[in-house]
Design an enzyme around this catalytic site. Structure first.
Site, PDB file in Angstrom:
ATOM      1  N   ARG A 237       0.687  -1.158   0.146  1.00 45.74           N
ATOM      2  CA  ARG A 237       0.042   0.024   0.010  1.00 45.74           C
ATOM      3  C   ARG A 237       0.981   1.348   0.092  1.00 45.74           C
ATOM      4  NH1 ARG A 237      -1.463  -1.818   5.415  1.00 45.74           N
ATOM      5  NH2 ARG A 237      -0.730  -0.532   6.817  1.00 45.74           N
ATOM      6  N   SER A 238       0.082   2.271  -0.781  1.00 42.98           N
ATOM      7  CA  SER A 238       1.109   3.583  -0.544  1.00 42.98           C
ATOM      8  C   SER A 238       0.138   4.465   0.717  1.00 42.98           C
ATOM      9  CB  SER A 238       0.671   4.181  -1.722  1.00 42.98           C
ATOM     10  OG  SER A 238       1.296   5.423  -2.170  1.00 42.98           O
ATOM     11  N   GLN A 239       0.104   5.922   0.420  1.00 43.13           N
ATOM     12  CA  GLN A 239      -0.613   6.723   1.372  1.00 43.13           C
ATOM     13  C   GLN A 239      -1.005   7.887   0.371  1.00 43.13           C
ATOM     14  OE1 GLN A 239       1.617   7.515   4.783  1.00 43.13           O
ATOM     15  NE2 GLN A 239      -0.069   6.403   6.065  1.00 43.13           N
ATOM     16  N   ASP A 358      -5.813   6.250   9.950  1.00 45.71           N
ATOM     17  CA  ASP A 358      -6.150   4.941  10.415  1.00 45.71           C
ATOM     18  C   ASP A 358      -6.126   5.236  12.026  1.00 45.71           C
ATOM     19  OD1 ASP A 358      -3.622   5.806  10.298  1.00 45.71           O
ATOM     20  OD2 ASP A 358      -2.624   3.673  10.266  1.00 45.71           O
ATOM     21  N   GLU A 549       1.912  14.214  18.707  1.00 44.54           N
ATOM     22  CA  GLU A 549       1.265  13.547  17.732  1.00 44.54           C
ATOM     23  C   GLU A 549      -0.107  14.226  17.209  1.00 44.54           C
ATOM     24  OE1 GLU A 549       0.464   9.073  15.740  1.00 44.54           O
ATOM     25  OE2 GLU A 549       0.336   9.538  17.876  1.00 44.54           O
TER      26      GLU A 549
END
Length: 609
Positions: A237-239, A358, A549
């Site tokens: 997978r990418s982003q 996510d 974060e």
């Protein structure tokens, strides 16, 4: 002022750090007044939580020479100073001989050996990595063929989780550097790198920003895509595809230091990524719609998740199959349970992880069926950025792989996407953009920060921008900035998700500020930027410089109790680099404030005891 570092640290912490955290915060109950004594008999009086925390940081970072001016810096100047001199360096990594063991370390997945995957076609990189790992028998180098990767190869790689090599610079005889999101990460992340780079460029950190861009290009060239991160279990997978916006911003900022041949190489890679990844109808393109989705080519449960992450969903299938929770998970992983519904759930979950969100209720159990507003806005920006780069630097056309690319062709691609977005994603009744679920053939009328991304991309009319801001921003803007979503209804069952209300994240803030400014919403931009920046500055003032974060933007607090914890919230003495895109959002956000707003933020230092 010359001081005895060890003695000063000891007495300062003994007096002021009453909770034993190796920090000085508003939670400590010391006198908040410390006298620094120099070796030559001079003294320095420091009062208040913020200034005492600065003192602690300066003593810890220094070599016994205390700079009084740095202790009494106002918050905006101080955080900028620390980023330039400490944070970016602390978050930097390089896969060289001195650091290879550290970068191979992975808290998500472990194995009996340390596997380092290197593209077989990169002969210089292979020679280098073999050379620096020769003294480490626990490291096994695995040569990786060209993509696409077969299911069999991916299954074999999954049994041997490891690190994927990044670009080796033969001239420097060293791999290129990169910046990780936060202190516990050792790998380079996809969309994080774009936002981090915006902060790096604001601080003129040319070599770090260039290194990350070239490492991203290396991933597309040798691994087939800009990766979620350079770990073997992310090969599928990418982003969100920010490589082209990154390339455009970087080249326009530093064109005088780069050649046109350099741009041509990277523009070709950008076109390859667009065509091979995002316009692939087997994975990412809804050809009938002319719109795109997030997708992951892997199968089953993503193994990098924390233990217990999928207990909520697996409990339903454990009861169905008459097994314990642990046995259900193990049996499904091993293929002993065949359950189409559970398989489909993990297809959606993997796609959601490619989105970078996510996890979020917005995409849970629907993502692979969904043409997302955010993705299609980003791809519109990719198309228009490529069109503009060709117009500005290759006006006669750009030759790539035997094809001539023109500005007009890429403008047509962008217009076609714009037409599809208007048809499927625009909601005239609500006055906003929504994700479209192809399986259900309906929009998902879900209030989300991502609905505002067409403003950042320049994808909407002025009237649509006005209606979108009116329908979405008021619901999303909280005391501490823009929340990821509107409040989640009580009917939604399951765990609290970190990309839902009440949590806010740096990338949404940055993109929405730019979008608001692009369409002339200056007052709204100032208000949104001030809310976010004030929350972070208050955290730095009250909690020893902390930059984490994510935040609870409703409470205006870094104290969150949600999936995956809050990276950067716990440290000793000095923040371990803060958090990459939060750092960048602070730098970029301060630049969007009025002088009066900046003065109010600096005044926070003197408003706490």
């Amino acid at each position: 002022m010359r001081i005895r570092k060890t003695d000063t640290l000891k007495t300062l912490l003994a007096q002021e750090d009453t909770d034993g955290s190796n920090t000085i915060t508003i939670d400590d109950t010391g006198p908040k007044h410390y006298t620094v004594r120099g070796e030559n008999g001079e003294t320095l009086e420091v009062k208040g939580t913020y200034y005492l925390a600065n003192l602690l940081q300066e003593v810890w970072l220094g070599n016994g020479e205390l700079d009084e001016e740095k202790v009494f810096m106002k918050p905006l100047e101080r955080v900028d100073h620390l980023m330039k001199t400490h944070y970016w360096h602390t978050l930097s990594r390089r896969m060289d001989a001195d650091n290879i063991l550290a970068t191979l370390s992975d808290e998500k997945r472990s194995s009996d050996k340390a596997y380092l995957y290197v593209p077989a076609a990169d002969s210089d990189g292979l020679e280098y990595y073999r050379r620096i790992t020769a003294a480490h028998p626990q490291i096994e180098i695995v040569e990786l063929p060209k993509p696409p990767f077969s299911d069999g190869l991916l299954a074999e790689i999954d049994r041997k989780p490891g690190l994927l090599a990044l670009k080796y610079d033969k001239t420097a005889d060293a791999p290129l550097p990169y910046v990780v999101p936060g202190g516990r990460f050792n790998e380079m992340y996809g969309w994080d790198s774009y936002f981090i780079a915006l902060g790096l460029m604001a601080h003129d950190q040319y070599y770090l920003a260039k290194g990350m861009l070239e490492n991203t290009a290396y991933q597309i060239k040798y691994y087939g895509k800009m990766l979620n991160a350079n770990r073997s279990y992310y090969l599928t997978r990418s982003q969100p595809p920010f490589y082209t916006p990154y390339l455009s911003a970087f080249y326009r900022r530093y064109a005088q230091r780069l050649s046109e041949n350099w741009l041509a190489e990277h523009l070709g890679i950008a076109i390859d990524e667009y065509q091979n990844v995002w316009m692939n109808p087997q994975t990412h393109l809804f050809a009938d719609l002319g719109l795109n989705r997030y997708f992951d080519e892997g199968q089953g449960r993503p193994k990098e998740t924390e233990p217990g992450h999928f207990d909520f969903i697996l409990k339903q299938y454990a009861a169905k199959h008459g097994l314990s929770l642990e046995e259900t998970e193990r049996a499904h992983d091993e293929g002993r349970i065949k359950d189409a519904d559970l398989d489909r759930y993990f297809v959606h979950d993997r796609a959601m992880r490619e989105s970078g969100h996510d996890t979020t209720t917005r995409l849970d159990d629907v993502c692979a069926d969904t043409a997302c507003v955010d993705l299609n806005a980003i791809l519109y920006r990719v198309e228009t950025d490529i069109a503009a780069l060709i117009a500005d630097y290759f006006p006669q056309g750009f030759e790539h792989r035997g094809e001539t690319h023109t500005t007009e062709q890429w403008q047509q691609k962008a217009q076609a996407r714009c037409n599809a977005v208007q048809q499927y994603l625009w909601n005239e009744e609500d006055g906003t953009f929504y994700d479209y679920n192809l399986a259900r053939k309906t929009q998902n009328r879900f209030v989300s920060a991502t609905n505002l991304l067409p403003l950042w991309a320049g994808l909407c009319s002025q009237e649509q921008a006005e209606r979108t801001v009116k329908s979405q921003l008021g619901t999303l803007l909280c005391a501490g900035g823009i929340a990821s979503t509107a409040p989640i209804g009580a009917e939604v069952r399951g765990p609290e998700r970190q990309w839902d209300y009440p949590y806010g994240w740096a990338p949404h803030q940055i993109l929405i500020w730019e979008g608001l400014q692009r369409y002339g919403f200056e007052q709204e931009m100032h208000e949104a930027a001030y809310a976010w920046v004030r929350m972070i500055v208050r955290a730095t003032v009250e909690y020893n410089g902390l930059i984490p974060e994510k935040f609870n933007v409703v409470k205006g607090s870094h104290k969150t109790d949600v999936e995956y914890g809050n990276v950067g919230a716990v440290f000793d003495y000095v923040p371990a680099g803060g958090f990459g895109w939060t750092n960048a959002s602070l730098v970029l956000g301060i630049a969007k404030l009025t002088d009066a707003q900046k003065a109010e933020l600096d005044a926070l230092a003197d408003k706490i005891p």
